[in-house]
Design an enzyme around this catalytic site. Sequence first.
Site, mmCIF file in Angstrom:
data_model
loop_
_atom_site.group_PDB
_atom_site.id
_atom_site.type_symbol
_atom_site.label_atom_id
_atom_site.label_comp_id
_atom_site.label_asym_id
_atom_site.label_seq_id
_atom_site.Cartn_x
_atom_site.Cartn_y
_atom_site.Cartn_z
ATOM 1 N N CYS A 84 47.758 52.035 82.712
ATOM 2 C CA CYS A 84 46.632 52.599 83.446
ATOM 3 C C CYS A 84 46.691 52.094 84.877
ATOM 4 O O CYS A 84 47.289 51.051 85.136
ATOM 5 C CB CYS A 84 45.300 52.118 82.883
ATOM 6 S SG CYS A 84 44.932 52.807 81.279
ATOM 7 N N ASN A 94 44.603 47.798 79.847
ATOM 8 C CA ASN A 94 45.355 47.014 78.871
ATOM 9 C C ASN A 94 45.994 45.786 79.498
ATOM 10 O O ASN A 94 46.503 45.841 80.621
ATOM 11 C CB ASN A 94 46.452 47.890 78.270
ATOM 12 C CG ASN A 94 46.260 48.063 76.786
ATOM 13 O OD1 ASN A 94 45.159 47.902 76.273
ATOM 14 N ND2 ASN A 94 47.339 48.358 76.091
HETATM 15 C C1 LIG Z 1 44.081 51.571 75.422
HETATM 16 C C2 LIG Z 1 43.127 51.520 76.613
HETATM 17 C C3 LIG Z 1 43.854 50.938 77.799
HETATM 18 C C4 LIG Z 1 44.768 51.969 78.399
HETATM 19 C C5 LIG Z 1 45.957 51.301 78.948
HETATM 20 O O1 LIG Z 1 45.868 50.398 79.758
HETATM 21 N N1 LIG Z 1 47.087 51.745 78.413
HETATM 22 C C6 LIG Z 1 48.321 51.122 78.721
HETATM 23 C C7 LIG Z 1 48.979 50.664 77.456
HETATM 24 S S1 LIG Z 1 50.221 49.536 77.841
HETATM 25 O O2 LIG Z 1 49.789 48.629 78.904
HETATM 26 O O3 LIG Z 1 51.363 50.347 78.221
HETATM 27 O O4 LIG Z 1 50.473 48.792 76.584
HETATM 28 C C8 LIG Z 1 41.871 50.720 76.330
HETATM 29 C C9 LIG Z 1 40.936 50.729 77.564
HETATM 30 C C10 LIG Z 1 39.503 50.615 77.030
HETATM 31 C C11 LIG Z 1 39.701 50.371 75.520
HETATM 32 C C12 LIG Z 1 38.511 50.681 74.600
HETATM 33 C C13 LIG Z 1 37.308 49.830 75.029
HETATM 34 C C14 LIG Z 1 36.131 50.041 74.076
HETATM 35 C C15 LIG Z 1 36.524 49.748 72.609
HETATM 36 C C16 LIG Z 1 36.745 48.260 72.393
HETATM 37 C C17 LIG Z 1 37.053 47.966 70.920
HETATM 38 O O5 LIG Z 1 37.309 46.596 70.795
HETATM 39 C C18 LIG Z 1 38.292 48.733 70.493
HETATM 40 C C19 LIG Z 1 38.145 50.204 70.716
HETATM 41 C C20 LIG Z 1 37.754 50.580 72.171
HETATM 42 C C21 LIG Z 1 37.346 52.069 72.115
HETATM 43 C C22 LIG Z 1 38.912 50.328 73.155
HETATM 44 C C23 LIG Z 1 40.197 51.116 72.755
HETATM 45 C C24 LIG Z 1 41.355 50.867 73.746
HETATM 46 O O6 LIG Z 1 41.795 49.540 73.679
HETATM 47 C C25 LIG Z 1 40.937 51.199 75.192
HETATM 48 C C26 LIG Z 1 40.706 52.685 75.244
#
Ligand SMILES: C[C@H](CCC(=O)NCCS(=O)(=O)O)[C@H]1CC[C@H]2[C@@H]3CC[C@@H]4C[C@H](O)CC[C@]4(C)[C@H]3C[C@H](O)[C@]12C
Length: 324
Positions: free
Chosen positions: A2, A79
């Site tokens: 992100c 993340n």
């Molecule tokens: C995955 C996303 C980050 C995107 C990112 O940065 N992608 C790079 C991946 S990588 O760096 O390439 O590996 C993050 C950002 C916000 C997060 C939500 C926050 C609320 C809630 C918290 C709960 O505890 C668990 C479920 C929950 C819905 C979370 C799911 C997931 O974790 C979300 C979507």
Amino acid sequence: MCTSITYVTKDHYFGRNFDYEISYNEVVAITPRNYILDFRKIENLNTHYAMIGIAAGIADYPLYYDAMNEKGLCMAGLNFAGYAYYNEYEEGKENVSPFEFIPYILGQCTTVDEAKKLLNTINLVNINFSEKLPLSPLHWLLADKEKSIVIESMEDGLHIYDNPVGVLTNNPSFDYQLFNLNNYRALSSMTPKNNFSNQVDLEVYSRGMGGIGLPGDLSSTSRFVRATFAKLNSVSGHSEDESISQFFHILGSVEQQRGLCDVGDEKYEYTVYSSCCNADKGIYYYRTYENSQITALDMFKEDLNGNQIVKYPLVEKQQINYVN
Ligand SMILES: C[C@H](CCC(=O)NCCS(=O)(=O)O)[C@H]1CC[C@H]2[C@@H]3CC[C@@H]4C[C@H](O)CC[C@]4(C)[C@H]3C[C@H](O)[C@]12C
């Protein structure tokens, strides 16, 4: 991966690319002032500032990915896998779980400085939202019109960094990302002069040669440099249209096209949505991967004294303006 940025023309803008391979049924969620914010280990907030942002649409709780409040304070979670560390419960601290963190800060603070005071007593505690929604390893960008900070809870403690560039991506930790910019100090939006050698005549055969060496790949360190270069060299008019267009173009410099980042099992990380808040006006703009049209929601058009979360599903269908 992100990327989140903050940007000021006349107004303050804040937003992010949300890059991922799956979705949690995202919605735009408006949390009004009298929705009871229920916290696991600390007292509930029965009234608080109203906020708007994108949240997971799978629970009756504002599980925000990014949001702003009615005072213009903005926050995004990105993340931070392998680096984020959440602690055991600690007596005498404000034990806030990561999924509560955005509502906790935006519910009570109007500026970054106010938030910094709350951060003095906080302990990011390792409590799941549920079995199905385990802890997410995150770090956060928090911004008002004047400044921004990055918050990273790691094994060696809570790190709060001033963020002079107003950009955040993913791993590794923010101090490294900032230091890494030193490697790119020769880059420029101007045509470079020949510093290579005066013994050879090197030609300016193209425009844009000042940026040669800017990393073009999708890694988080490369996106950090590219988004920062785009943001800091960005020139935009002050009108709302010019500002949000420019904002989406900056995010466009680091967007992820489906297929370029293979995460296995025939899944690809891509830019699910891009958002841009006007933090002065309380308007949340977004685009999705399939819908290039900008959709907008004005939080002040909702009843902000309500007590229920208002949810709008993302408008994800492509909107084409057929002219004949
Ligand atoms: C995955 C996303 C980050 C995107 C990112 O940065 N992608 C790079 C991946 S990588 O760096 O390439 O590996 C993050 C950002 C916000 C997060 C939500 C926050 C609320 C809630 C918290 C709960 O505890 C668990 C479920 C929950 C819905 C979370 C799911 C997931 O974790 C979300 C979507």
